[in-house]
Write a protein that holds these residues in place. Structure first.
Motif, PDB file in Angstrom:
ATOM      1  N   ALA A   1       0.907  -1.339   0.068  1.00  0.00           N
ATOM      2  CA  ALA A   1       0.319  -0.371   0.241  1.00  0.00           C
ATOM      3  C   ALA A   1       0.860   1.174  -0.295  1.00  0.00           C
ATOM      4  O   ALA A   1       0.273   2.322  -0.842  1.00  0.00           O
ATOM      5  CB  ALA A   1      -1.038   0.325   1.273  1.00  0.00           C
ATOM      6  N   THR A   2       2.328   1.115   0.925  1.00  0.00           N
ATOM      7  CA  THR A   2       2.544   2.349   0.538  1.00  0.00           C
ATOM      8  C   THR A   2       3.300   2.332  -0.113  1.00  0.00           C
ATOM      9  O   THR A   2       3.778   4.109  -0.956  1.00  0.00           O
ATOM     10  CB  THR A   2       4.088   2.319   2.179  1.00  0.00           C
ATOM     11  OG1 THR A   2       4.389   0.731   2.199  1.00  0.00           O
ATOM     12  CG2 THR A   2       3.340   2.641   3.749  1.00  0.00           C
ATOM     13  N   GLN A   3       3.807   1.459  -0.888  1.00  0.00           N
ATOM     14  CA  GLN A   3       4.582   2.214  -2.592  1.00  0.00           C
ATOM     15  C   GLN A   3       3.508   2.091  -3.134  1.00  0.00           C
ATOM     16  O   GLN A   3       3.835   2.620  -3.856  1.00  0.00           O
ATOM     17  CB  GLN A   3       5.070   0.641  -2.658  1.00  0.00           C
ATOM     18  CG  GLN A   3       5.441   0.142  -3.680  1.00  0.00           C
ATOM     19  CD  GLN A   3       7.317   1.006  -3.455  1.00  0.00           C
ATOM     20  OE1 GLN A   3       7.716   1.035  -2.589  1.00  0.00           O
ATOM     21  NE2 GLN A   3       7.933   1.969  -4.472  1.00  0.00           N
ATOM     22  N   LYS A   4       2.830   2.240  -3.378  1.00  0.00           N
ATOM     23  CA  LYS A   4       1.376   2.735  -4.082  1.00  0.00           C
ATOM     24  C   LYS A   4       1.249   3.313  -4.356  1.00  0.00           C
ATOM     25  O   LYS A   4       1.233   5.103  -4.921  1.00  0.00           O
ATOM     26  CB  LYS A   4      -0.160   1.561  -4.576  1.00  0.00           C
ATOM     27  CG  LYS A   4      -0.341   0.089  -4.853  1.00  0.00           C
ATOM     28  CD  LYS A   4      -1.398  -0.187  -4.294  1.00  0.00           C
ATOM     29  CE  LYS A   4      -1.408  -1.519  -5.089  1.00  0.00           C
ATOM     30  NZ  LYS A   4      -2.575  -1.849  -4.919  1.00  0.00           N
ATOM     31  N   ILE A   5       1.222   4.469  -3.099  1.00  0.00           N
ATOM     32  CA  ILE A   5       1.219   5.936  -2.498  1.00  0.00           C
ATOM     33  C   ILE A   5       2.329   6.578  -3.076  1.00  0.00           C
ATOM     34  O   ILE A   5       2.086   7.332  -3.806  1.00  0.00           O
ATOM     35  CB  ILE A   5       0.860   5.616  -1.334  1.00  0.00           C
ATOM     36  CG1 ILE A   5       0.223   5.155  -1.100  1.00  0.00           C
ATOM     37  CG2 ILE A   5       0.492   7.244  -1.176  1.00  0.00           C
ATOM     38  CD1 ILE A   5      -1.043   5.493   1.055  1.00  0.00           C
ATOM     39  N   VAL A   6       3.268   5.922  -2.827  1.00  0.00           N
ATOM     40  CA  VAL A   6       4.284   6.591  -3.781  1.00  0.00           C
ATOM     41  C   VAL A   6       4.560   6.781  -5.085  1.00  0.00           C
ATOM     42  O   VAL A   6       4.852   7.746  -5.107  1.00  0.00           O
ATOM     43  CB  VAL A   6       5.554   5.431  -2.729  1.00  0.00           C
ATOM     44  CG1 VAL A   6       7.125   6.459  -3.145  1.00  0.00           C
ATOM     45  CG2 VAL A   6       6.511   5.719  -1.260  1.00  0.00           C
ATOM     46  N   ASN A   7       4.208   5.587  -5.852  1.00  0.00           N
ATOM     47  CA  ASN A   7       4.326   5.581  -6.557  1.00  0.00           C
ATOM     48  C   ASN A   7       3.137   6.860  -7.109  1.00  0.00           C
ATOM     49  O   ASN A   7       3.793   7.394  -8.453  1.00  0.00           O
ATOM     50  CB  ASN A   7       3.855   4.521  -7.903  1.00  0.00           C
ATOM     51  CG  ASN A   7       4.925   3.540  -7.481  1.00  0.00           C
ATOM     52  OD1 ASN A   7       6.231   3.215  -7.576  1.00  0.00           O
ATOM     53  ND2 ASN A   7       4.403   1.493  -7.409  1.00  0.00           N
ATOM     54  N   GLN A   8       1.726   6.598  -6.961  1.00  0.00           N
ATOM     55  CA  GLN A   8       1.399   7.645  -7.834  1.00  0.00           C
ATOM     56  C   GLN A   8       1.366   9.244  -6.965  1.00  0.00           C
ATOM     57  O   GLN A   8       1.569   9.184  -8.268  1.00  0.00           O
ATOM     58  CB  GLN A   8      -0.064   7.661  -6.757  1.00  0.00           C
ATOM     59  CG  GLN A   8      -0.856   6.145  -7.063  1.00  0.00           C
ATOM     60  CD  GLN A   8      -2.181   6.285  -6.783  1.00  0.00           C
ATOM     61  OE1 GLN A   8      -2.166   6.590  -5.404  1.00  0.00           O
ATOM     62  NE2 GLN A   8      -2.891   4.834  -7.453  1.00  0.00           N
ATOM     63  N   ASN A   9       2.290   9.273  -6.044  1.00  0.00           N
ATOM     64  CA  ASN A   9       2.588  10.459  -6.297  1.00  0.00           C
ATOM     65  C   ASN A   9       4.026  11.388  -6.207  1.00  0.00           C
ATOM     66  O   ASN A   9       4.097  12.273  -6.334  1.00  0.00           O
ATOM     67  CB  ASN A   9       2.656  11.390  -4.487  1.00  0.00           C
ATOM     68  CG  ASN A   9       1.298  10.591  -4.531  1.00  0.00           C
ATOM     69  OD1 ASN A   9       0.466  11.853  -4.992  1.00  0.00           O
ATOM     70  ND2 ASN A   9       0.832   9.999  -3.071  1.00  0.00           N
ATOM     71  N   SER A  10       4.971  10.273  -7.304  1.00  0.00           N
ATOM     72  CA  SER A  10       6.534  10.619  -8.126  1.00  0.00           C
ATOM     73  C   SER A  10       6.205  11.474  -8.802  1.00  0.00           C
ATOM     74  O   SER A  10       7.516  11.962  -8.592  1.00  0.00           O
ATOM     75  CB  SER A  10       7.040   9.443  -7.746  1.00  0.00           C
ATOM     76  OG  SER A  10       5.977   8.755  -9.318  1.00  0.00           O
TER      77      SER A  10
ATOM     78  N   PRO B   1      11.040   6.902 -11.695  1.00  0.00           N
ATOM     79  CA  PRO B   1      12.581   6.204 -10.952  1.00  0.00           C
ATOM     80  C   PRO B   1      12.237   5.490 -12.288  1.00  0.00           C
ATOM     81  O   PRO B   1      11.694   4.575 -12.953  1.00  0.00           O
ATOM     82  CB  PRO B   1      12.185   5.329  -9.297  1.00  0.00           C
ATOM     83  CG  PRO B   1      10.524   5.380  -9.776  1.00  0.00           C
ATOM     84  CD  PRO B   1       9.919   6.345 -10.646  1.00  0.00           C
ATOM     85  N   ASP B   2      13.547   4.724 -11.968  1.00  0.00           N
ATOM     86  CA  ASP B   2      13.336   3.718 -13.100  1.00  0.00           C
ATOM     87  C   ASP B   2      13.719   2.158 -13.094  1.00  0.00           C
ATOM     88  O   ASP B   2      13.532   2.189 -11.623  1.00  0.00           O
ATOM     89  CB  ASP B   2      15.427   3.452 -13.278  1.00  0.00           C
ATOM     90  CG  ASP B   2      15.779   4.593 -14.406  1.00  0.00           C
ATOM     91  OD1 ASP B   2      15.909   5.492 -15.096  1.00  0.00           O
ATOM     92  OD2 ASP B   2      17.707   4.457 -13.803  1.00  0.00           O
ATOM     93  N   ARG B   3      13.013   1.834 -14.264  1.00  0.00           N
ATOM     94  CA  ARG B   3      11.908   0.099 -13.313  1.00  0.00           C
ATOM     95  C   ARG B   3      13.634  -0.481 -13.367  1.00  0.00           C
ATOM     96  O   ARG B   3      14.547  -0.765 -13.619  1.00  0.00           O
ATOM     97  CB  ARG B   3      11.320   0.100 -14.261  1.00  0.00           C
ATOM     98  CG  ARG B   3      10.405   0.011 -14.585  1.00  0.00           C
ATOM     99  CD  ARG B   3       9.532  -0.018 -15.618  1.00  0.00           C
ATOM    100  NE  ARG B   3       8.343   0.775 -15.667  1.00  0.00           N
ATOM    101  CZ  ARG B   3       6.951   0.183 -16.114  1.00  0.00           C
ATOM    102  NH1 ARG B   3       7.118  -1.016 -17.450  1.00  0.00           N
ATOM    103  NH2 ARG B   3       6.236   1.089 -16.614  1.00  0.00           N
ATOM    104  N   PRO B   4      13.577  -1.717 -12.456  1.00  0.00           N
ATOM    105  CA  PRO B   4      14.467  -2.550 -12.008  1.00  0.00           C
ATOM    106  C   PRO B   4      14.406  -3.169 -13.252  1.00  0.00           C
ATOM    107  O   PRO B   4      13.333  -3.809 -13.994  1.00  0.00           O
ATOM    108  CB  PRO B   4      14.005  -2.942 -10.699  1.00  0.00           C
ATOM    109  CG  PRO B   4      12.740  -3.024 -10.458  1.00  0.00           C
ATOM    110  CD  PRO B   4      12.219  -1.460 -11.384  1.00  0.00           C
ATOM    111  N   ALA B   5      15.551  -3.793 -13.699  1.00  0.00           N
ATOM    112  CA  ALA B   5      16.819  -4.309 -14.306  1.00  0.00           C
ATOM    113  C   ALA B   5      15.502  -5.711 -14.339  1.00  0.00           C
ATOM    114  O   ALA B   5      16.158  -6.247 -13.035  1.00  0.00           O
ATOM    115  CB  ALA B   5      18.050  -4.700 -14.766  1.00  0.00           C
ATOM    116  N   VAL B   6      15.468  -6.060 -15.610  1.00  0.00           N
ATOM    117  CA  VAL B   6      15.026  -7.763 -15.196  1.00  0.00           C
ATOM    118  C   VAL B   6      15.956  -8.770 -15.305  1.00  0.00           C
ATOM    119  O   VAL B   6      16.677  -8.824 -16.601  1.00  0.00           O
ATOM    120  CB  VAL B   6      13.806  -8.284 -16.426  1.00  0.00           C
ATOM    121  CG1 VAL B   6      12.956  -9.432 -15.892  1.00  0.00           C
ATOM    122  CG2 VAL B   6      12.644  -7.757 -16.334  1.00  0.00           C
ATOM    123  N   LYS B   7      15.912  -9.714 -14.500  1.00  0.00           N
ATOM    124  CA  LYS B   7      17.400 -10.825 -14.971  1.00  0.00           C
ATOM    125  C   LYS B   7      17.192 -11.896 -14.798  1.00  0.00           C
ATOM    126  O   LYS B   7      16.308 -12.530 -15.385  1.00  0.00           O
ATOM    127  CB  LYS B   7      17.918 -11.618 -13.184  1.00  0.00           C
ATOM    128  CG  LYS B   7      18.092  -9.822 -12.357  1.00  0.00           C
ATOM    129  CD  LYS B   7      18.761 -10.880 -10.726  1.00  0.00           C
ATOM    130  CE  LYS B   7      18.905  -9.876 -10.505  1.00  0.00           C
ATOM    131  NZ  LYS B   7      19.660 -10.269  -9.258  1.00  0.00           N
TER     132      LYS B   7
END
Length: 157
Positions: free
Chosen positions: A105-114, A122-128
């Motif tokens: 939930a906190t990650q969703k809020i941070v992503n919406q307000n970024s 932010p850069d998406r994490p690289a897919v291994k």
């Protein structure tokens, strides 16, 4: 007396009377004459002139007075207008609560307000890349080599 002298005297007298009469009109205007007396006798535009004059009179009536005004300290006014930091009280409030939210939930809020612009993303994490698993086993490869080449090659492909 000649007629020219009498006419000249009457002209001077009428000018004096006009000056005295106009002085009285100015006094009347200052003393608060009605708006009708201040308007010209033209038939057109009388109501507009009335509204214009009454508007000016209405504005003149509401004058600000110092009678009820309380003198305030300049220092008090300055302190009142300064921004207060609520950081410590907010920290106490949030640290005092025993309930914590889920990480998702906190990650969703941070992503919406970024931010909405692309430069704020932010850069998406690289897919291994996952190691590819073969559907064939090593034994099957050796059997294929034996059938195709006729012998087993060491360090095979």
């Amino acid at each position: 007396m000649s007629a020219s002298m009498v006419r000249r005297g009457l002209e001077l007298l009428s000018e004096d009377l006009k000056d005295v009469h106009s002085g009285q009109k100015q006094k009347n205007r200052k003393a608060g004459a009605s708006a009708r007396d201040l308007i010209s006798s033209n038939r057109q535009g009388v109501s507009k002139q009335l509204r214009r004059l009454q508007g000016h009179q209405g504005a003149a009536k509401s004058k600000a007075t110092v009678k009820d005004k309380r003198v305030k300290s300049a220092i008090d006014e300055y302190r009142k207008k300064q921004a207060k930091s609520h950081l410590s009280s907010n920290l106490q409030y949030f640290l005092g609560t025993s309930h914590s939210t889920k990480q998702s939930a906190t990650q969703k809020i941070v992503n919406q307000n970024s931010g909405r612009q692309s430069r704020y993303r932010p850069d998406r994490p690289a897919v291994k890349p996952k190691e590819e698993k073969s559907i064939f086993t090593e034994d099957e490869f050796q059997q294929f080599q034996k059938e195709y080449f006729g012998k087993i090659v060491e360090g095979g492909s």
